[in-house]
Design an enzyme around this catalytic site. Sequence first.
Site, PDB file in Angstrom:
ATOM      1  N   ARG A 187       6.133 -11.222   2.945  1.00  0.00           N
ATOM      2  CA  ARG A 187       7.204 -11.735   3.812  1.00  0.00           C
ATOM      3  C   ARG A 187       7.152 -11.043   5.171  1.00  0.00           C
ATOM      4  O   ARG A 187       7.392 -11.643   6.209  1.00  0.00           O
ATOM      5  CB  ARG A 187       8.578 -11.555   3.144  1.00  0.00           C
ATOM      6  N   TYR A 240      16.122 -32.659  19.680  1.00  0.00           N
ATOM      7  CA  TYR A 240      15.993 -33.163  18.311  1.00  0.00           C
ATOM      8  C   TYR A 240      17.351 -33.051  17.603  1.00  0.00           C
ATOM      9  O   TYR A 240      18.049 -32.038  17.752  1.00  0.00           O
ATOM     10  CB  TYR A 240      14.908 -32.356  17.587  1.00  0.00           C
ATOM     11  N   ASP A 247      11.193 -25.716  23.997  1.00  0.00           N
ATOM     12  CA  ASP A 247      10.603 -26.333  22.809  1.00  0.00           C
ATOM     13  C   ASP A 247       9.462 -27.223  23.304  1.00  0.00           C
ATOM     14  O   ASP A 247       9.694 -28.246  23.959  1.00  0.00           O
ATOM     15  CB  ASP A 247      11.677 -27.130  22.062  1.00  0.00           C
ATOM     16  N   LYS A 264       4.285 -30.945  13.686  1.00  0.00           N
ATOM     17  CA  LYS A 264       3.932 -32.122  14.498  1.00  0.00           C
ATOM     18  C   LYS A 264       2.472 -32.059  14.953  1.00  0.00           C
ATOM     19  O   LYS A 264       1.595 -31.934  14.135  1.00  0.00           O
ATOM     20  CB  LYS A 264       4.895 -32.236  15.672  1.00  0.00           C
TER      21      LYS A 264
HETATM   22  O1  P1T Z   1      11.127 -30.495  11.242  1.00  0.00           O
HETATM   23  P1  P1T Z   1      10.921 -29.093  11.717  1.00  0.00           P
HETATM   24  O2  P1T Z   1       9.527 -28.581  11.522  1.00  0.00           O
HETATM   25  O3  P1T Z   1      11.961 -28.154  11.181  1.00  0.00           O
HETATM   26  O4  P1T Z   1      11.069 -29.120  13.318  1.00  0.00           O
HETATM   27  C1  P1T Z   1      12.281 -29.341  13.984  1.00  0.00           C
HETATM   28  C2  P1T Z   1      12.000 -29.874  15.354  1.00  0.00           C
HETATM   29  C3  P1T Z   1      12.077 -29.021  16.433  1.00  0.00           C
HETATM   30  N1  P1T Z   1      11.833 -29.438  17.702  1.00  0.00           N
HETATM   31  C4  P1T Z   1      11.507 -30.724  17.949  1.00  0.00           C
HETATM   32  C5  P1T Z   1      11.259 -31.154  19.359  1.00  0.00           C
HETATM   33  C6  P1T Z   1      11.386 -31.642  16.906  1.00  0.00           C
HETATM   34  O5  P1T Z   1      11.050 -32.893  17.196  1.00  0.00           O
HETATM   35  C7  P1T Z   1      11.646 -31.215  15.570  1.00  0.00           C
HETATM   36  C8  P1T Z   1      11.579 -32.143  14.417  1.00  0.00           C
HETATM   37  N2  P1T Z   1      11.601 -33.504  14.759  1.00  0.00           N
HETATM   38  C9  P1T Z   1      11.526 -34.543  13.902  1.00  0.00           C
HETATM   39  C10 P1T Z   1      11.427 -34.409  12.573  1.00  0.00           C
HETATM   40  C11 P1T Z   1      11.575 -35.877  14.533  1.00  0.00           C
HETATM   41  O6  P1T Z   1      11.231 -36.888  13.888  1.00  0.00           O
HETATM   42  O7  P1T Z   1      11.955 -35.946  15.702  1.00  0.00           O
END
Ligand code: P1T
Length: 388
Positions: A51, A103, A175, A200
């Site tokens: 961890r 998001y 971000d 992504k």
């Molecule tokens: O899903 P996660 O890995 O926890 O990421 C969150 C997140 C953070 N920042 C941005 C710009 C994002 O687009 C996302 C997650 N977005 C999606 C799941 C979506 O479909 O827009």
Amino acid sequence: MHIEGLAQDTLCIHASQEPDPTSGAVMTPIALASTFVQNGPGEHKGYDYSRAGNPTRTALEGCLLALEGGKHAVAFGSGCAATSSVLLSLKSGDHVLVGDDVYGGTFRIFDKVLKPWGLDATFLDMTDPVKVRQAIGPRTRLIWLETPSNPMLKIFDIAAIAEIARKANIPLAVDNTFATPMLQRPLDFGASLVVHSTTKYLNGHSDVVGGAVIASDDAMAERLHFLQKSLGAVPSPFDCYMVLRGLKTLGVRMKQHVHNARILAEVLARHPQVERVFYPGLTSHAGYAMAARQMKGPGGMISFDLKGGLAAAVAFLKATRIFACAESLGGVESLAEHPAIMTHASLPAEARKALGIGDGFIRLSVGIENVEDLKQDLERGFHAARNT
Ligand code: P1T
């Protein structure tokens, strides 16, 4: 390997990915061990408990920091865990200025998780940096933005906002999920932190959920490492390996995402059933000039308003065969979704309306398939929407 002077495409493949010194394995081994032997108490090779630190995670963090041009990288179990950890470095009573388009899950962290703990947030259209300066209050401790933003693809001037943040002695977190370091490196423009959902484009194959923060500042990184270890929202070694593997092709993938998205955005802009298209590569886009200045390409995400409202949008999303109706983005395969019902359902209806996320609003994550096939697929969607 000395990485100084190497181009981004080369860094994707080689940064922090030396052949394994014990076996010569060319690919980074997956260190599944949860604990590491110590010669005596506190005498170890840099790892004591998985961890707190893991060799596969270290390799991933090293590659991410090379790509973003940072000093430290800290990997997390999701983009939301990365976001939460940055925000948990603040304290009750602090205030955050947040870009108005983020998001839905990020909004939810501010609104439903941290507001009850006393973290205050103001959501603000940051297109005019002067407004950002005016909105900074005595308790403002962080500026947070997405550019391009999700799902309106707004473009904010990172350098101008970073300069305002620097003068106010406040860190700026960007971000960078939509752009990736192939298209934009926020730290080069003066941001203090870069946040990613590695789920992504960085992983790129829709088979991992992960996140990361890259920092330019020692103290902030130390705090994030502490939170990574203390909160425990860490990625598995296997997931770290998967993201590293995906990263190797990030350069070529991003070129193809941009190539395809440019063509599809033009098709949509000319289409009689489309009210409005949001894509930073179109001259009609409000952020076109800014995107051209701070990005190497306008990315692979497109949003548009389909005429005919909800019924047309639902018919469209049910009819496409290559564009799968699904949340998420940045994979090799094309996805389409309805932000009001799906990714941005956690926004209050008034906030969605103010942003322009209406019933006919559709977001595309343009994949790397053959673009002619994608064009035909969109036409399948339009055909179905016409018959509603
Ligand atoms: O899903 P996660 O890995 O926890 O990421 C969150 C997140 C953070 N920042 C941005 C710009 C994002 O687009 C996302 C997650 N977005 C999606 C799941 C979506 O479909 O827009």
